[in-house]
Scaffold this active site. Structure first.
Site, short mmCIF file in Angstrom:
data_model
loop_
_atom_site.label_atom_id
_atom_site.label_comp_id
_atom_site.label_asym_id
_atom_site.label_seq_id
_atom_site.Cartn_x
_atom_site.Cartn_y
_atom_site.Cartn_z
N GLY A 46 0.88 -1.17 0.00
CA GLY A 46 0.00 0.00 0.00
C GLY A 46 0.90 1.21 0.00
O GLY A 46 1.83 1.27 -0.79
N GLU A 47 0.67 2.11 0.92
CA GLU A 47 1.51 3.30 1.00
C GLU A 47 2.07 3.38 2.42
O GLU A 47 1.32 3.58 3.38
CB GLU A 47 0.65 4.52 0.65
N CYS A 78 6.13 -5.38 0.51
CA CYS A 78 6.29 -4.09 -0.17
C CYS A 78 6.25 -2.92 0.82
O CYS A 78 7.22 -2.72 1.54
CB CYS A 78 5.25 -3.98 -1.28
N HIS A 170 4.64 -9.14 -4.15
CA HIS A 170 3.29 -9.36 -3.60
C HIS A 170 2.76 -10.77 -3.90
O HIS A 170 1.99 -10.93 -4.86
CB HIS A 170 2.30 -8.38 -4.24
N GLU A 172 0.40 -12.20 -2.53
CA GLU A 172 -1.06 -12.18 -2.36
C GLU A 172 -1.79 -11.76 -3.63
O GLU A 172 -3.00 -11.88 -3.73
CB GLU A 172 -1.44 -11.28 -1.17
N1 GLN Z 1 5.92 2.70 -2.95
C1 GLN Z 1 5.09 2.31 -1.84
C2 GLN Z 1 5.59 2.92 -0.53
O1 GLN Z 1 6.61 3.54 -0.52
C3 GLN Z 1 5.03 0.81 -1.72
C4 GLN Z 1 4.32 0.23 -2.90
C5 GLN Z 1 3.57 -1.03 -2.60
O2 GLN Z 1 3.35 -1.40 -1.45
N2 GLN Z 1 3.09 -1.68 -3.64
O3 GLN Z 1 4.95 2.79 0.47
#
Ligand code: GLN
Length: 188
Positions: A46-47, A78, A170, A172
Site C-alpha cells: 500500500g503506502e 512491499c 506481492h 497475495e
Molecule cells: N511505494 C510504496 C511505498 O513507498 C510501496 C508500494 C507497494 O506497497 N506496492 O509505500
C-alpha cells in the site's frame, strides 16, 4: 491459527482471502486490542507513509513494535517491508524500525515500471513462483543476522531476520500460496 492483517489500507483483502483459503482465521487489525491473541501478523502493500501515520494516530505504533520485538511472527510485503526497515534511503526517520535492513523506496521505477517475473526461492520451495513488483522497494544493505532469501538482478527482494520476513513483491496478488505457507510454517 489466527493471523492478523494490518488493515488501514492497501492489499488487505487479498491477504485475508489467502489466509482463509488455507483454513486459518484472518483478523483485520485496526486498533491495539486487535493485536490480542493473534499468532502472526502481515503488513500489506500500500503506502507506507499513510500506514505509518495511521499507526501513530491510532496509538498502535508502540504496541505493535513491542509485539514484533517480543517475537510475533511478522511478514511485510512491499510497503510492509518499508514499515519494518530500520533505515530508509533518503529519509531521516524509520517507522516500526525493527528489521536490520536499509531499503530504497520505489526503487524499480514508477508505477509504469511495475513488473512480474518468475523465480524459485530455494528456502521457500523448489518450484518457481510468480513475483509481482509494484513501485517496489529493494534492500540496499542488511545486517549480519539477516538472511537473504531472494535476489533479482543482484537486488535483494526477500529477507528474513529471526521472526520477521519482508518481501518487495506481492505473493497475495498471485494464485500461488507457497510464500504464505512458508510464513505460516514460521508462525507454527
Ligand atoms: N511505494 C510504496 C511505498 O513507498 C510501496 C508500494 C507497494 O506497497 N506496492 O509505500
Amino acid at each position: 491459527m489466527k493471523i492478523g492483517v494490518l488493515a488501514f489500507q492497501g492489499g488487505v483483502i487479498e491477504h485475508i482471502k489467502q489466509i482463509e483459503a488455507l483454513g486459518h482465521e484472518a483478523v483485520k487489525v485496526k486498533k491495539e486490542s486487535d493485536l490480542e491473541g493473534i499468532e502472526g501478523i502481515i503488513l500489506p502493500g500500500g503506502e507506507s507513509t499513510t500506514m505509518s501515520k495511521l499507526l501513530n494516530i491510532t496509538g498502535m505504533m508502540e504496541p505493535l513494535r513491542k509485539k514484533i520485538e517480543e517475537g510475533l511472527p511478522t511478514w511485510g510485503t512491499c510497503a510492509g517491508m518499508i514499515l519494518l526497515a530500520k533505515d530508509i534511503d533518503g529519509e531521516d526517520k524509520s517507522h516500526l524500525g525493527v528489521m536490520n535492513i536499509k531499503v530504497k523506496r520505489n526503487a524499480f521505477g514508477t508505477q509504469i515500471d511495475s513488473f512480474t517475473t518468475r523465480k524459485a526461492i530455494n528456502k521457500v520451495s523448489s518450484e518457481p513462483i510468480d513475483l509481482v513488483f509494484i513501485r517496489a522497494p529493494y534492500v540496499e544493505s542488511c545486517g549480519e543476522k539477516v538472511q537473504v532469501l531472494c535476489e533479482i538482478d543482484g537486488r535483494i527482494v526477500a529477507v528474513k531476520e529471526n521472526n520477521i520476513i519482508a518481501t518487495s513483491f506481492h505473493p497475495e496478488l498471485t494464485k500461488d500460496l507457497t510464500f504464505l505457507k512458508y510464513f505460516l510454517e514460521i508462525v507454527k
